[in-house]
Write a protein that holds these residues in place. Structure first.
Motif, short mmCIF file in Angstrom:
data_model
loop_
_atom_site.label_atom_id
_atom_site.label_comp_id
_atom_site.label_asym_id
_atom_site.label_seq_id
_atom_site.Cartn_x
_atom_site.Cartn_y
_atom_site.Cartn_z
N VAL A 22 -53.13 -6.91 18.17
CA VAL A 22 -52.21 -5.79 18.37
C VAL A 22 -51.80 -5.29 16.99
O VAL A 22 -51.32 -6.07 16.17
N TYR A 23 -51.97 -3.98 16.74
CA TYR A 23 -51.66 -3.41 15.43
C TYR A 23 -50.18 -3.03 15.35
O TYR A 23 -49.65 -2.37 16.24
N ILE A 24 -49.52 -3.46 14.25
CA ILE A 24 -48.12 -3.15 14.01
C ILE A 24 -48.01 -2.58 12.60
O ILE A 24 -48.45 -3.21 11.64
N CYS A 25 -47.41 -1.39 12.47
CA CYS A 25 -47.25 -0.79 11.15
C CYS A 25 -46.21 -1.59 10.35
O CYS A 25 -45.41 -2.34 10.91
N HIS A 26 -46.26 -1.41 9.04
CA HIS A 26 -45.36 -2.15 8.15
C HIS A 26 -43.88 -1.88 8.49
O HIS A 26 -43.06 -2.78 8.47
N SER A 27 -43.56 -0.65 8.82
CA SER A 27 -42.19 -0.27 9.14
C SER A 27 -41.69 -1.02 10.38
O SER A 27 -40.58 -1.56 10.38
N CYS A 28 -42.49 -1.06 11.43
CA CYS A 28 -42.09 -1.77 12.66
C CYS A 28 -42.06 -3.28 12.42
O CYS A 28 -41.17 -3.97 12.93
N GLU A 29 -43.00 -3.78 11.65
CA GLU A 29 -43.01 -5.21 11.33
C GLU A 29 -41.70 -5.61 10.66
O GLU A 29 -41.07 -6.59 11.05
N LYS A 30 -41.28 -4.82 9.68
CA LYS A 30 -40.03 -5.12 8.98
C LYS A 30 -38.84 -5.05 9.93
O LYS A 30 -37.96 -5.90 9.91
N GLU A 31 -38.82 -4.04 10.79
CA GLU A 31 -37.71 -3.88 11.73
C GLU A 31 -37.66 -5.05 12.72
O GLU A 31 -36.59 -5.55 13.05
N ILE A 32 -38.83 -5.49 13.19
CA ILE A 32 -38.87 -6.63 14.12
C ILE A 32 -38.32 -7.88 13.43
O ILE A 32 -37.51 -8.61 14.00
N ILE A 33 -38.73 -8.11 12.21
CA ILE A 33 -38.29 -9.29 11.46
C ILE A 33 -36.79 -9.25 11.22
O ILE A 33 -36.11 -10.27 11.31
N ASP A 34 -36.24 -8.06 10.93
CA ASP A 34 -34.83 -7.92 10.60
C ASP A 34 -33.91 -7.80 11.81
O ASP A 34 -32.69 -7.79 11.66
N THR A 35 -34.48 -7.70 13.02
CA THR A 35 -33.66 -7.54 14.23
C THR A 35 -33.34 -8.90 14.82
O THR A 35 -34.24 -9.67 15.13
N PRO A 36 -32.05 -9.20 15.01
CA PRO A 36 -31.67 -10.48 15.63
C PRO A 36 -32.16 -10.54 17.08
O PRO A 36 -32.23 -9.52 17.77
N ALA A 37 -32.47 -11.73 17.53
CA ALA A 37 -33.01 -11.92 18.89
C ALA A 37 -32.03 -11.50 19.98
O ALA A 37 -32.45 -11.18 21.09
N ASP A 38 -30.73 -11.47 19.68
CA ASP A 38 -29.76 -11.07 20.70
C ASP A 38 -29.50 -9.56 20.71
O ASP A 38 -28.73 -9.06 21.52
N ASP A 39 -30.16 -8.82 19.84
CA ASP A 39 -30.05 -7.36 19.79
C ASP A 39 -30.93 -6.76 20.90
O ASP A 39 -32.08 -7.18 21.08
N PRO A 40 -30.41 -5.79 21.68
CA PRO A 40 -31.23 -5.18 22.75
C PRO A 40 -32.55 -4.58 22.25
O PRO A 40 -33.54 -4.55 22.98
N LYS A 41 -32.57 -4.14 21.00
CA LYS A 41 -33.81 -3.56 20.46
C LYS A 41 -34.90 -4.62 20.33
O LYS A 41 -36.08 -4.32 20.45
N TYR A 42 -34.52 -5.86 20.11
CA TYR A 42 -35.50 -6.95 20.02
C TYR A 42 -36.26 -7.08 21.34
O TYR A 42 -37.47 -7.26 21.35
N LYS A 43 -35.54 -6.96 22.45
CA LYS A 43 -36.18 -7.03 23.78
C LYS A 43 -37.21 -5.90 23.91
O LYS A 43 -38.29 -6.10 24.47
N TYR A 44 -36.89 -4.73 23.38
CA TYR A 44 -37.82 -3.60 23.40
C TYR A 44 -39.10 -3.96 22.65
O TYR A 44 -40.21 -3.69 23.12
#
Length: 59
Positions: A22-44
């Motif tokens: 699965v391809y993930i751009c650098h911007s999304c990769e960084k956002e995924i890494i920086d998002t806490p697991a309890d943040d609703p965006k992490y579930k997205y």
């Protein structure tokens, strides 16, 4: 040459990684890494990865 599209944000870019095919751009990769697991965006992010991974599995 065609750049791959990010499976999270759908943007075409050459700056990214493949994770389980699965391809993930650098911007999304960084956002995924920086998002806490309890943040609703992490579930997205998890849902988008699961959706992308399901499309890679042949029927």
């Amino acid at each position: 040459m065609h750049n791959p599209s990010c499976n999270i944000c759908s943007k075409e870019t050459k700056d990214g990684i493949y994770l389980l095919r699965v391809y993930i751009c650098h911007s999304c990769e960084k956002e995924i890494i920086d998002t806490p697991a309890d943040d609703p965006k992490y579930k997205y992010f998890v849902q988008q990865m699961a959706k992308a991974h399901r499309t890679m599995i042949p029927s």
